[in-house]
Write an enzyme that holds these catalytic residues in place. Structure first.
Site, mmCIF file in Angstrom:
data_model
loop_
_atom_site.group_PDB
_atom_site.id
_atom_site.type_symbol
_atom_site.label_atom_id
_atom_site.label_comp_id
_atom_site.label_asym_id
_atom_site.label_seq_id
_atom_site.Cartn_x
_atom_site.Cartn_y
_atom_site.Cartn_z
ATOM 1 N N CYS A 20 65.636 68.577 83.364
ATOM 2 C CA CYS A 20 64.779 69.747 83.167
ATOM 3 C C CYS A 20 63.972 70.153 84.398
ATOM 4 O O CYS A 20 64.222 71.198 84.992
ATOM 5 C CB CYS A 20 63.830 69.494 82.001
ATOM 6 S SG CYS A 20 64.703 69.273 80.451
HETATM 7 N N1 NAD Z 1 67.432 66.096 77.847
HETATM 8 C C1 NAD Z 1 66.252 66.637 77.646
HETATM 9 O O1 NAD Z 1 65.259 65.941 77.630
HETATM 10 C C2 NAD Z 1 66.078 68.128 77.410
HETATM 11 C C3 NAD Z 1 64.823 68.573 76.995
HETATM 12 C C4 NAD Z 1 64.634 69.919 76.748
HETATM 13 C C5 NAD Z 1 65.684 70.813 76.940
HETATM 14 N N2 NAD Z 1 66.903 70.368 77.362
HETATM 15 C C6 NAD Z 1 67.975 71.368 77.506
HETATM 16 O O2 NAD Z 1 68.891 71.233 76.424
HETATM 17 C C7 NAD Z 1 70.211 71.521 76.879
HETATM 18 C C8 NAD Z 1 71.132 70.348 76.599
HETATM 19 O O3 NAD Z 1 70.666 69.233 77.343
HETATM 20 P P1 NAD Z 1 71.074 67.740 77.011
HETATM 21 O O4 NAD Z 1 70.132 66.882 77.757
HETATM 22 O O5 NAD Z 1 71.222 67.527 75.552
HETATM 23 O O6 NAD Z 1 72.532 67.692 77.684
HETATM 24 P P2 NAD Z 1 73.650 66.572 77.514
HETATM 25 O O7 NAD Z 1 74.500 66.624 78.731
HETATM 26 O O8 NAD Z 1 73.027 65.269 77.079
HETATM 27 O O9 NAD Z 1 74.502 67.080 76.256
HETATM 28 C C9 NAD Z 1 75.250 68.242 76.266
HETATM 29 C C10 NAD Z 1 76.503 68.024 75.403
HETATM 30 O O10 NAD Z 1 77.201 69.260 75.341
HETATM 31 C C11 NAD Z 1 78.586 68.969 75.349
HETATM 32 N N3 NAD Z 1 79.319 70.184 75.721
HETATM 33 C C12 NAD Z 1 79.428 70.754 76.939
HETATM 34 N N4 NAD Z 1 80.149 71.883 76.858
HETATM 35 C C13 NAD Z 1 80.491 72.041 75.554
HETATM 36 C C14 NAD Z 1 81.251 73.015 74.862
HETATM 37 N N5 NAD Z 1 81.776 74.067 75.486
HETATM 38 N N6 NAD Z 1 81.412 72.846 73.542
HETATM 39 C C15 NAD Z 1 80.880 71.782 72.896
HETATM 40 N N7 NAD Z 1 80.143 70.818 73.518
HETATM 41 C C16 NAD Z 1 79.969 70.952 74.830
HETATM 42 C C17 NAD Z 1 78.686 67.825 76.319
HETATM 43 O O11 NAD Z 1 79.900 67.106 76.151
HETATM 44 C C18 NAD Z 1 77.443 67.000 75.956
HETATM 45 O O12 NAD Z 1 77.729 66.029 74.964
HETATM 46 C C19 NAD Z 1 70.075 71.884 78.355
HETATM 47 O O13 NAD Z 1 69.938 73.265 78.468
HETATM 48 C C20 NAD Z 1 68.777 71.221 78.762
HETATM 49 O O14 NAD Z 1 68.178 71.866 79.841
HETATM 50 C C21 NAD Z 1 67.129 69.033 77.590
#
Ligand code: NAD
Length: 440
Positions: A274
Protein backbone atom coordinates in the site's frame (compact mmCIF):
# COMPACT_ATOMS: atom_id res chain seq x y z
CA UNK A 1 -42.23 -3.03 -3.22
CA UNK A 2 -39.58 -1.64 -5.60
CA UNK A 3 -36.97 -3.96 -7.04
CA UNK A 4 -34.24 -2.35 -4.94
CA UNK A 5 -36.35 -2.90 -1.79
CA UNK A 6 -36.80 -6.54 -2.76
CA UNK A 7 -33.05 -6.93 -3.26
CA UNK A 8 -32.43 -5.33 0.15
CA UNK A 9 -34.76 -7.83 1.72
CA UNK A 10 -32.97 -10.72 0.06
CA UNK A 11 -29.68 -9.39 1.42
CA UNK A 12 -30.94 -9.06 4.99
CA UNK A 13 -32.55 -12.51 4.81
CA UNK A 14 -29.22 -13.92 3.53
CA UNK A 15 -30.93 -15.28 0.42
CA UNK A 16 -28.04 -13.87 -1.49
CA UNK A 17 -24.68 -15.20 -2.71
CA UNK A 18 -21.54 -13.11 -2.33
CA UNK A 19 -18.63 -13.72 -4.70
CA UNK A 20 -15.15 -12.34 -4.04
CA UNK A 21 -12.58 -12.11 -6.85
CA UNK A 22 -8.93 -12.18 -5.73
CA UNK A 23 -8.42 -14.29 -2.62
CA UNK A 24 -5.30 -12.60 -1.23
CA UNK A 25 -4.63 -10.61 1.93
CA UNK A 26 -7.82 -8.60 1.36
CA UNK A 27 -10.17 -11.02 -0.40
CA UNK A 28 -9.69 -14.06 1.81
CA UNK A 29 -10.66 -12.44 5.14
CA UNK A 30 -13.60 -10.76 3.40
CA UNK A 31 -15.03 -13.93 1.86
CA UNK A 32 -14.64 -15.68 5.22
CA UNK A 33 -16.45 -12.88 7.04
CA UNK A 34 -19.45 -12.90 4.66
CA UNK A 35 -19.56 -16.69 4.96
CA UNK A 36 -19.39 -16.55 8.73
CA UNK A 37 -22.38 -14.20 8.98
CA UNK A 38 -24.51 -16.64 7.00
CA UNK A 39 -24.17 -15.84 3.29
CA UNK A 40 -23.46 -18.42 0.65
CA UNK A 41 -20.04 -17.35 -0.61
CA UNK A 42 -17.92 -18.06 -3.67
CA UNK A 43 -14.23 -17.26 -3.99
CA UNK A 44 -12.70 -16.64 -7.42
CA UNK A 45 -8.97 -16.60 -8.13
CA UNK A 46 -6.73 -17.37 -11.09
CA UNK A 47 -4.24 -19.07 -8.77
CA UNK A 48 -5.15 -22.74 -8.81
CA UNK A 49 -2.96 -23.55 -5.78
CA UNK A 50 -4.90 -21.10 -3.59
CA UNK A 51 -8.27 -22.38 -4.80
CA UNK A 52 -7.28 -26.00 -4.13
CA UNK A 53 -6.01 -25.17 -0.66
CA UNK A 54 -9.21 -23.35 0.27
CA UNK A 55 -11.40 -26.17 -1.02
CA UNK A 56 -9.32 -28.54 1.15
CA UNK A 57 -10.12 -26.33 4.15
CA UNK A 58 -6.67 -24.79 4.58
CA UNK A 59 -5.34 -21.22 4.70
CA UNK A 60 -2.18 -19.91 3.01
CA UNK A 61 -1.99 -16.63 4.96
CA UNK A 62 -0.37 -16.86 8.36
CA UNK A 63 -2.75 -14.57 10.23
CA UNK A 64 -5.89 -16.06 8.65
CA UNK A 65 -6.58 -19.13 10.77
CA UNK A 66 -6.98 -22.42 8.89
CA UNK A 67 -9.80 -23.50 11.21
CA UNK A 68 -11.95 -20.62 9.89
CA UNK A 69 -11.57 -21.88 6.32
CA UNK A 70 -12.26 -25.44 7.44
CA UNK A 71 -15.33 -24.49 9.48
CA UNK A 72 -16.82 -22.49 6.61
CA UNK A 73 -16.13 -25.35 4.20
CA UNK A 74 -18.04 -27.69 6.49
CA UNK A 75 -21.16 -25.50 6.26
CA UNK A 76 -21.17 -26.26 2.50
CA UNK A 77 -21.86 -22.59 1.88
CA UNK A 78 -18.37 -21.89 0.53
CA UNK A 79 -16.68 -22.83 -2.68
CA UNK A 80 -13.54 -21.52 -4.37
CA UNK A 81 -13.06 -21.72 -8.12
CA UNK A 82 -10.80 -20.57 -10.94
CA UNK A 83 -13.72 -20.63 -13.37
CA UNK A 84 -14.57 -16.98 -13.96
CA UNK A 85 -17.46 -17.99 -16.23
CA UNK A 86 -19.30 -18.83 -13.00
CA UNK A 87 -19.39 -15.12 -12.12
CA UNK A 88 -23.07 -15.11 -13.12
CA UNK A 89 -23.85 -17.23 -10.01
CA UNK A 90 -23.21 -14.74 -7.17
CA UNK A 91 -25.64 -11.89 -6.56
CA UNK A 92 -22.83 -9.59 -5.44
CA UNK A 93 -19.29 -9.58 -6.80
CA UNK A 94 -16.55 -7.92 -4.77
CA UNK A 95 -13.27 -7.28 -6.61
CA UNK A 96 -10.05 -7.47 -4.56
CA UNK A 97 -7.35 -7.91 -7.19
CA UNK A 98 -3.87 -6.29 -7.04
CA UNK A 99 -3.18 -2.73 -8.17
CA UNK A 100 0.63 -2.47 -8.47
CA UNK A 101 2.82 0.04 -10.31
CA UNK A 102 4.56 -0.56 -13.62
CA UNK A 103 8.36 -0.37 -13.86
CA UNK A 104 7.95 3.33 -14.65
CA UNK A 105 5.87 3.81 -11.49
CA UNK A 106 2.61 4.34 -13.34
CA UNK A 107 -0.62 2.58 -12.25
CA UNK A 108 -0.82 -0.97 -13.55
CA UNK A 109 -4.54 -1.57 -13.79
CA UNK A 110 -4.41 -4.67 -15.94
CA UNK A 111 -5.68 -6.91 -13.09
CA UNK A 112 -8.69 -4.64 -12.57
CA UNK A 113 -9.32 -4.41 -16.33
CA UNK A 114 -9.15 -8.18 -16.85
CA UNK A 115 -11.42 -8.77 -13.89
CA UNK A 116 -13.93 -6.15 -15.08
CA UNK A 117 -13.93 -7.87 -18.50
CA UNK A 118 -14.66 -11.22 -16.84
CA UNK A 119 -17.47 -9.70 -14.75
CA UNK A 120 -18.89 -7.98 -17.84
CA UNK A 121 -18.93 -11.25 -19.77
CA UNK A 122 -21.08 -12.87 -17.06
CA UNK A 123 -23.08 -9.84 -15.88
CA UNK A 124 -26.79 -10.43 -15.39
CA UNK A 125 -29.72 -8.34 -14.11
CA UNK A 126 -29.70 -7.30 -10.44
CA UNK A 127 -26.04 -8.08 -9.79
CA UNK A 128 -24.15 -5.75 -7.46
CA UNK A 129 -20.46 -5.17 -8.25
CA UNK A 130 -18.10 -3.55 -5.72
CA UNK A 131 -14.50 -2.67 -6.42
CA UNK A 132 -12.24 -2.71 -3.35
CA UNK A 133 -8.75 -2.54 -4.92
CA UNK A 134 -6.92 0.65 -4.00
CA UNK A 135 -6.75 2.99 -6.98
CA UNK A 136 -6.95 6.59 -8.19
CA UNK A 137 -10.22 8.56 -8.10
CA UNK A 138 -12.18 7.84 -11.27
CA UNK A 139 -11.29 4.17 -11.75
CA UNK A 140 -14.78 2.82 -11.02
CA UNK A 141 -16.38 5.32 -13.41
CA UNK A 142 -13.78 5.27 -16.14
CA UNK A 143 -12.43 1.70 -16.17
CA UNK A 144 -15.09 -0.57 -14.67
CA UNK A 145 -18.41 1.10 -15.57
CA UNK A 146 -17.92 1.31 -19.37
CA UNK A 147 -17.05 -2.40 -19.48
CA UNK A 148 -20.12 -3.41 -17.48
CA UNK A 149 -22.40 -1.17 -19.52
CA UNK A 150 -21.16 -2.46 -22.86
CA UNK A 151 -23.68 -5.34 -22.92
CA UNK A 152 -26.63 -2.93 -22.73
CA UNK A 153 -27.54 -3.24 -19.01
CA UNK A 154 -28.17 0.10 -17.24
CA UNK A 155 -26.33 1.01 -14.06
CA UNK A 156 -28.55 1.75 -11.05
CA UNK A 157 -31.46 -0.05 -12.71
CA UNK A 158 -30.34 -3.36 -14.20
CA UNK A 159 -27.08 -3.74 -12.26
CA UNK A 160 -25.41 -1.83 -9.44
CA UNK A 161 -21.83 -0.61 -9.03
CA UNK A 162 -19.96 0.75 -6.01
CA UNK A 163 -16.47 1.37 -4.69
CA UNK A 164 -15.45 0.53 -1.13
CA UNK A 165 -11.80 0.82 -0.16
CA UNK A 166 -10.22 -2.01 1.76
CA UNK A 167 -8.52 -0.95 4.99
CA UNK A 168 -7.17 -4.34 6.03
CA UNK A 169 -4.18 -4.09 8.39
CA UNK A 170 -2.57 -7.54 8.38
CA UNK A 171 -1.20 -8.56 11.74
CA UNK A 172 -3.23 -5.96 13.66
CA UNK A 173 -4.91 -7.88 16.48
CA UNK A 174 -7.07 -4.96 17.62
CA UNK A 175 -9.09 -4.58 14.43
CA UNK A 176 -10.35 -7.06 11.86
CA UNK A 177 -12.60 -7.12 8.81
CA UNK A 178 -15.73 -6.86 10.98
CA UNK A 179 -14.60 -3.93 13.11
CA UNK A 180 -12.78 -1.67 10.61
CA UNK A 181 -15.39 0.92 9.46
CA UNK A 182 -16.17 0.60 5.75
CA UNK A 183 -16.45 3.63 3.47
CA UNK A 184 -18.80 3.07 0.51
CA UNK A 185 -19.56 5.19 -2.55
CA UNK A 186 -22.12 4.22 -5.21
CA UNK A 187 -22.42 5.21 -8.88
CA UNK A 188 -26.15 5.98 -8.28
CA UNK A 189 -28.25 6.26 -5.08
CA UNK A 190 -29.62 2.74 -5.66
CA UNK A 191 -26.06 1.41 -6.03
CA UNK A 192 -25.14 3.04 -2.72
CA UNK A 193 -28.21 1.68 -0.95
CA UNK A 194 -27.56 -1.89 -2.00
CA UNK A 195 -23.81 -1.78 -1.33
CA UNK A 196 -24.24 -0.26 2.15
CA UNK A 197 -26.98 -2.80 2.95
CA UNK A 198 -24.69 -5.64 1.95
CA UNK A 199 -21.63 -4.43 3.87
CA UNK A 200 -23.73 -3.63 6.95
CA UNK A 201 -24.49 -7.34 7.31
CA UNK A 202 -20.83 -8.16 7.85
CA UNK A 203 -19.25 -4.94 9.09
CA UNK A 204 -20.14 -3.02 12.23
CA UNK A 205 -19.91 0.50 10.85
CA UNK A 206 -20.57 1.46 7.24
CA UNK A 207 -19.82 5.03 6.14
CA UNK A 208 -21.72 6.06 3.01
CA UNK A 209 -20.11 8.84 0.94
CA UNK A 210 -21.39 10.91 -1.94
CA UNK A 211 -19.64 9.19 -4.86
CA UNK A 212 -17.27 6.43 -5.88
CA UNK A 213 -14.62 9.11 -6.45
CA UNK A 214 -14.88 10.30 -2.85
CA UNK A 215 -14.54 6.69 -1.67
CA UNK A 216 -11.50 6.14 -3.92
CA UNK A 217 -9.91 9.41 -2.79
CA UNK A 218 -10.51 8.57 0.89
CA UNK A 219 -8.23 5.55 0.69
CA UNK A 220 -5.58 7.54 -1.16
CA UNK A 221 -5.72 10.29 1.49
CA UNK A 222 -5.22 7.71 4.25
CA UNK A 223 -2.16 6.25 2.57
CA UNK A 224 -0.65 9.57 1.51
CA UNK A 225 -1.05 10.71 5.12
CA UNK A 226 0.98 7.72 6.31
CA UNK A 227 3.64 8.05 3.60
CA UNK A 228 4.17 11.76 4.30
CA UNK A 229 4.30 11.40 8.07
CA UNK A 230 6.68 8.47 7.90
CA UNK A 231 8.91 10.51 5.56
CA UNK A 232 8.81 13.37 8.05
CA UNK A 233 10.10 11.25 10.94
CA UNK A 234 12.65 9.58 8.67
CA UNK A 235 14.02 12.99 7.76
CA UNK A 236 13.96 14.15 11.39
CA UNK A 237 15.75 10.95 12.43
CA UNK A 238 18.72 11.89 10.27
CA UNK A 239 18.73 15.55 11.36
CA UNK A 240 18.37 14.73 15.08
CA UNK A 241 21.03 12.04 14.91
CA UNK A 242 23.59 14.61 13.75
CA UNK A 243 22.60 16.68 16.81
CA UNK A 244 23.05 13.70 19.14
CA UNK A 245 19.30 13.38 19.74
CA UNK A 246 17.48 10.05 19.52
CA UNK A 247 14.32 10.52 17.44
CA UNK A 248 12.45 7.72 19.24
CA UNK A 249 12.93 9.51 22.57
CA UNK A 250 11.49 12.64 20.96
CA UNK A 251 8.46 10.79 19.54
CA UNK A 252 7.75 9.09 22.89
CA UNK A 253 7.73 12.50 24.56
CA UNK A 254 5.69 14.21 21.82
CA UNK A 255 2.98 11.57 21.87
CA UNK A 256 2.07 12.47 25.45
CA UNK A 257 0.37 15.53 23.93
CA UNK A 258 -3.30 14.60 24.18
CA UNK A 259 -4.34 16.40 20.98
CA UNK A 260 -2.93 17.44 17.63
CA UNK A 261 -0.18 14.84 17.41
CA UNK A 262 -0.15 11.26 16.17
CA UNK A 263 3.06 9.25 16.44
CA UNK A 264 4.72 7.80 13.34
CA UNK A 265 8.00 5.92 13.49
CA UNK A 266 11.08 5.95 11.28
CA UNK A 267 12.41 2.79 9.72
CA UNK A 268 14.60 1.19 7.06
CA UNK A 269 12.20 2.11 4.24
CA UNK A 270 8.58 1.57 3.27
CA UNK A 271 7.19 -1.83 2.43
CA UNK A 272 4.00 -3.65 1.62
CA UNK A 273 1.39 -3.38 -1.03
CA UNK A 274 0.00 0.00 0.00
CA UNK A 275 2.09 2.88 1.32
CA UNK A 276 4.97 2.72 -1.20
CA UNK A 277 2.56 2.33 -4.12
CA UNK A 278 -0.87 3.90 -3.70
CA UNK A 279 0.16 7.57 -3.40
CA UNK A 280 1.69 7.33 -6.88
CA UNK A 281 -1.70 6.37 -8.30
CA UNK A 282 -2.82 9.86 -7.34
CA UNK A 283 0.35 11.49 -8.66
CA UNK A 284 -0.29 9.88 -12.04
CA UNK A 285 -3.94 10.93 -12.14
CA UNK A 286 -3.17 14.47 -10.93
CA UNK A 287 -0.88 14.95 -13.95
CA UNK A 288 -3.95 14.61 -16.18
CA UNK A 289 -5.30 17.73 -14.43
CA UNK A 290 -1.97 19.60 -14.62
CA UNK A 291 -1.45 19.33 -10.86
CA UNK A 292 1.85 18.36 -9.21
CA UNK A 293 1.60 16.33 -5.98
CA UNK A 294 4.83 17.58 -4.41
CA UNK A 295 4.27 16.19 -0.91
CA UNK A 296 3.87 12.71 -2.37
CA UNK A 297 6.98 13.01 -4.53
CA UNK A 298 9.06 14.37 -1.67
CA UNK A 299 7.87 11.68 0.74
CA UNK A 300 8.66 9.06 -1.89
CA UNK A 301 12.15 10.46 -2.36
CA UNK A 302 12.92 10.48 1.38
CA UNK A 303 11.39 7.08 2.11
CA UNK A 304 13.03 5.37 -0.84
CA UNK A 305 16.39 6.70 0.34
CA UNK A 306 16.14 4.95 3.72
CA UNK A 307 17.54 1.52 2.71
CA UNK A 308 20.69 3.31 1.44
CA UNK A 309 20.91 5.25 4.73
CA UNK A 310 20.74 2.01 6.73
CA UNK A 311 23.46 0.44 4.59
CA UNK A 312 25.62 3.51 5.10
CA UNK A 313 25.20 3.07 8.87
CA UNK A 314 26.35 -0.55 8.57
CA UNK A 315 29.39 0.56 6.54
CA UNK A 316 30.26 3.27 9.05
CA UNK A 317 29.96 0.91 12.01
CA UNK A 318 32.13 -1.70 10.30
CA UNK A 319 34.61 1.00 9.33
CA UNK A 320 34.89 2.06 13.00
CA UNK A 321 35.92 -1.51 13.70
CA UNK A 322 38.52 -1.49 10.91
CA UNK A 323 36.42 -3.59 8.55
CA UNK A 324 35.12 -3.09 5.04
CA UNK A 325 31.60 -4.09 4.03
CA UNK A 326 33.12 -6.03 1.13
CA UNK A 327 33.88 -9.49 2.46
CA UNK A 328 32.12 -8.94 5.80
CA UNK A 329 29.46 -11.36 6.97
CA UNK A 330 26.19 -9.54 7.56
CA UNK A 331 23.06 -11.11 9.04
CA UNK A 332 19.83 -9.32 8.19
CA UNK A 333 17.07 -9.84 10.77
CA UNK A 334 13.64 -9.68 9.13
CA UNK A 335 12.64 -10.04 5.49
CA UNK A 336 8.92 -9.33 5.92
CA UNK A 337 8.13 -5.65 5.53
CA UNK A 338 6.05 -5.58 8.67
CA UNK A 339 6.45 -6.80 12.22
CA UNK A 340 4.94 -10.23 12.98
CA UNK A 341 3.74 -10.89 9.42
CA UNK A 342 4.96 -13.12 6.58
CA UNK A 343 4.39 -10.48 3.88
CA UNK A 344 7.58 -9.61 2.00
CA UNK A 345 6.04 -7.50 -0.78
CA UNK A 346 8.09 -4.36 -1.47
CA UNK A 347 10.07 -5.21 1.68
CA UNK A 348 13.02 -2.92 2.35
CA UNK A 349 14.75 -6.02 3.79
CA UNK A 350 14.97 -7.53 0.31
CA UNK A 351 16.30 -4.32 -1.18
CA UNK A 352 18.87 -4.02 1.60
CA UNK A 353 20.03 -7.62 1.14
CA UNK A 354 20.38 -7.14 -2.58
CA UNK A 355 22.42 -3.97 -2.11
CA UNK A 356 24.62 -5.64 0.51
CA UNK A 357 25.30 -8.50 -1.92
CA UNK A 358 26.02 -5.99 -4.64
CA UNK A 359 28.65 -4.32 -2.44
CA UNK A 360 30.42 -7.60 -1.78
CA UNK A 361 29.08 -8.51 1.68
CA UNK A 362 28.33 -12.12 2.54
CA UNK A 363 24.66 -11.96 3.47
CA UNK A 364 22.37 -14.26 5.42
CA UNK A 365 18.97 -13.54 6.85
CA UNK A 366 16.76 -14.79 9.62
CA UNK A 367 12.99 -14.40 9.77
CA UNK A 368 10.74 -16.64 11.88
CA UNK A 369 7.83 -15.91 9.51
CA UNK A 370 9.66 -16.51 6.22
CA UNK A 371 11.67 -19.75 6.21
CA UNK A 372 12.62 -19.15 2.58
CA UNK A 373 12.77 -15.90 0.62
CA UNK A 374 9.93 -15.80 -1.89
CA UNK A 375 10.92 -14.89 -5.41
CA UNK A 376 9.20 -11.55 -5.98
CA UNK A 377 9.00 -9.25 -8.96
CA UNK A 378 12.01 -7.07 -8.19
CA UNK A 379 14.26 -9.32 -6.12
CA UNK A 380 15.54 -12.79 -6.83
CA UNK A 381 17.57 -13.81 -3.80
CA UNK A 382 17.61 -17.54 -3.13
CA UNK A 383 18.23 -17.88 0.61
CA UNK A 384 16.75 -19.77 3.53
CA UNK A 385 16.37 -18.33 7.02
CA UNK A 386 19.25 -19.21 9.37
CA UNK A 387 18.51 -20.27 12.95
CA UNK A 388 19.67 -17.88 15.66
CA UNK A 389 22.04 -19.46 18.17
CA UNK A 390 24.86 -18.03 20.24
CA UNK A 391 27.40 -19.76 17.99
CA UNK A 392 25.78 -18.70 14.72
CA UNK A 393 25.40 -15.09 15.85
CA UNK A 394 29.08 -14.86 16.81
CA UNK A 395 30.08 -15.62 13.22
CA UNK A 396 28.77 -12.34 11.80
CA UNK A 397 30.65 -9.07 11.51
CA UNK A 398 27.35 -7.22 11.73
CA UNK A 399 23.75 -8.04 12.54
CA UNK A 400 21.27 -5.62 10.96
CA UNK A 401 17.75 -5.44 12.37
CA UNK A 402 15.28 -4.54 9.62
CA UNK A 403 11.97 -5.92 10.97
CA UNK A 404 11.31 -5.98 14.70
CA UNK A 405 9.40 -9.27 14.91
CA UNK A 406 8.31 -10.10 18.46
CA UNK A 407 9.68 -13.63 18.06
CA UNK A 408 13.34 -12.58 17.75
CA UNK A 409 15.42 -13.56 20.82
CA UNK A 410 16.62 -10.01 21.52
CA UNK A 411 18.56 -10.92 24.69
CA UNK A 412 20.45 -13.69 22.93
CA UNK A 413 21.24 -11.48 19.94
CA UNK A 414 22.40 -8.69 22.23
CA UNK A 415 24.62 -11.09 24.18
CA UNK A 416 26.13 -12.87 21.19
CA UNK A 417 26.49 -10.43 18.28
CA UNK A 418 29.64 -8.33 18.04
CA UNK A 419 27.87 -5.47 16.23
CA UNK A 420 24.14 -4.72 16.01
CA UNK A 421 22.80 -2.06 13.66
CA UNK A 422 19.21 -1.37 14.72
CA UNK A 423 16.87 0.42 12.30
CA UNK A 424 13.83 -0.01 14.60
CA UNK A 425 15.06 1.05 18.04
CA UNK A 426 14.06 -2.45 19.14
CA UNK A 427 17.13 -3.12 21.32
CA UNK A 428 17.15 0.24 23.05
CA UNK A 429 13.40 -0.08 23.75
CA UNK A 430 14.23 -3.29 25.63
CA UNK A 431 17.08 -1.59 27.52
CA UNK A 432 19.57 -3.64 25.50
CA UNK A 433 22.24 -1.05 24.86
CA UNK A 434 26.03 -0.83 24.71
CA UNK A 435 28.78 0.31 22.37
CA UNK A 436 28.04 -2.59 20.02
CA UNK A 437 24.43 -1.40 19.42
CA UNK A 438 24.27 1.30 16.75
CA UNK A 439 21.03 3.08 15.77
CA UNK A 440 20.26 3.40 12.06
N1 NAD B 1 -2.69 -6.19 1.76
C1 NAD B 1 -3.19 -5.15 2.37
O1 NAD B 1 -2.91 -4.94 3.54
C2 NAD B 1 -4.14 -4.18 1.68
C3 NAD B 1 -4.78 -3.24 2.48
C4 NAD B 1 -5.67 -2.36 1.89
C5 NAD B 1 -5.89 -2.41 0.51
N2 NAD B 1 -5.24 -3.33 -0.26
C6 NAD B 1 -5.55 -3.35 -1.70
O2 NAD B 1 -6.37 -4.47 -1.98
C7 NAD B 1 -6.05 -4.99 -3.27
C8 NAD B 1 -5.67 -6.45 -3.18
O3 NAD B 1 -4.50 -6.55 -2.38
P1 NAD B 1 -4.03 -7.90 -1.70
O4 NAD B 1 -3.01 -7.52 -0.70
O5 NAD B 1 -5.19 -8.71 -1.26
O6 NAD B 1 -3.35 -8.63 -2.96
P2 NAD B 1 -2.88 -10.15 -3.08
O7 NAD B 1 -1.81 -10.19 -4.10
O8 NAD B 1 -2.65 -10.73 -1.70
O9 NAD B 1 -4.18 -10.89 -3.65
C9 NAD B 1 -4.71 -10.65 -4.90
C10 NAD B 1 -5.28 -11.96 -5.45
O10 NAD B 1 -5.91 -11.66 -6.70
C11 NAD B 1 -5.69 -12.76 -7.56
N3 NAD B 1 -5.92 -12.33 -8.94
C12 NAD B 1 -5.14 -11.56 -9.72
N4 NAD B 1 -5.73 -11.35 -10.91
C13 NAD B 1 -6.92 -12.00 -10.87
C14 NAD B 1 -7.96 -12.16 -11.82
N5 NAD B 1 -7.91 -11.59 -13.02
N6 NAD B 1 -9.02 -12.90 -11.45
C15 NAD B 1 -9.08 -13.48 -10.23
N7 NAD B 1 -8.11 -13.35 -9.29
C16 NAD B 1 -7.04 -12.63 -9.62
C17 NAD B 1 -4.27 -13.17 -7.23
O11 NAD B 1 -4.00 -14.49 -7.66
C18 NAD B 1 -4.25 -13.01 -5.71
O12 NAD B 1 -4.62 -14.21 -5.05
C19 NAD B 1 -4.96 -4.08 -3.82
O13 NAD B 1 -5.55 -3.06 -4.58
C20 NAD B 1 -4.34 -3.47 -2.57
O14 NAD B 1 -3.76 -2.24 -2.83
C21 NAD B 1 -4.37 -4.24 0.31
Amino acid sequence: MSEVEQLKERITRREYTVGVIGLGYVGLPLVLRFGEVGFRVMGFDIDNAKVEQLNRGASYIQHVAGHRVKALGETRRFEATTDLRRLAEPDAIIICVPTPLTEHRDPDLHFVEKTADAVAAALRRNQLVCLESTTYPGTTDEIVLPRLRAGGLRVGEDFFLAFSPEREDPGNTQFDTATIPKVVGGVTPACLTLATTLYAQAIKQVVPVTSTRVAEATKILENVYRAVNIALVNELKIAFERMGINVWDVIEAAKTKPFGFQPFYPGPGLGGHCIPIDPFYLTWKAREYGVATRFIELAGEINSGMPAYVIMKVMEALNERGKALKGSRVLVLGAAYKKDTDDSRESPGLEIMEELFHRGAKVDYSDPHLPRLPIVRKHRIDLTSVPLTEASLREYDAVLLVTDHSKFPYDLIHRSASLIVDSRNAFRARQLTGPHVVPA
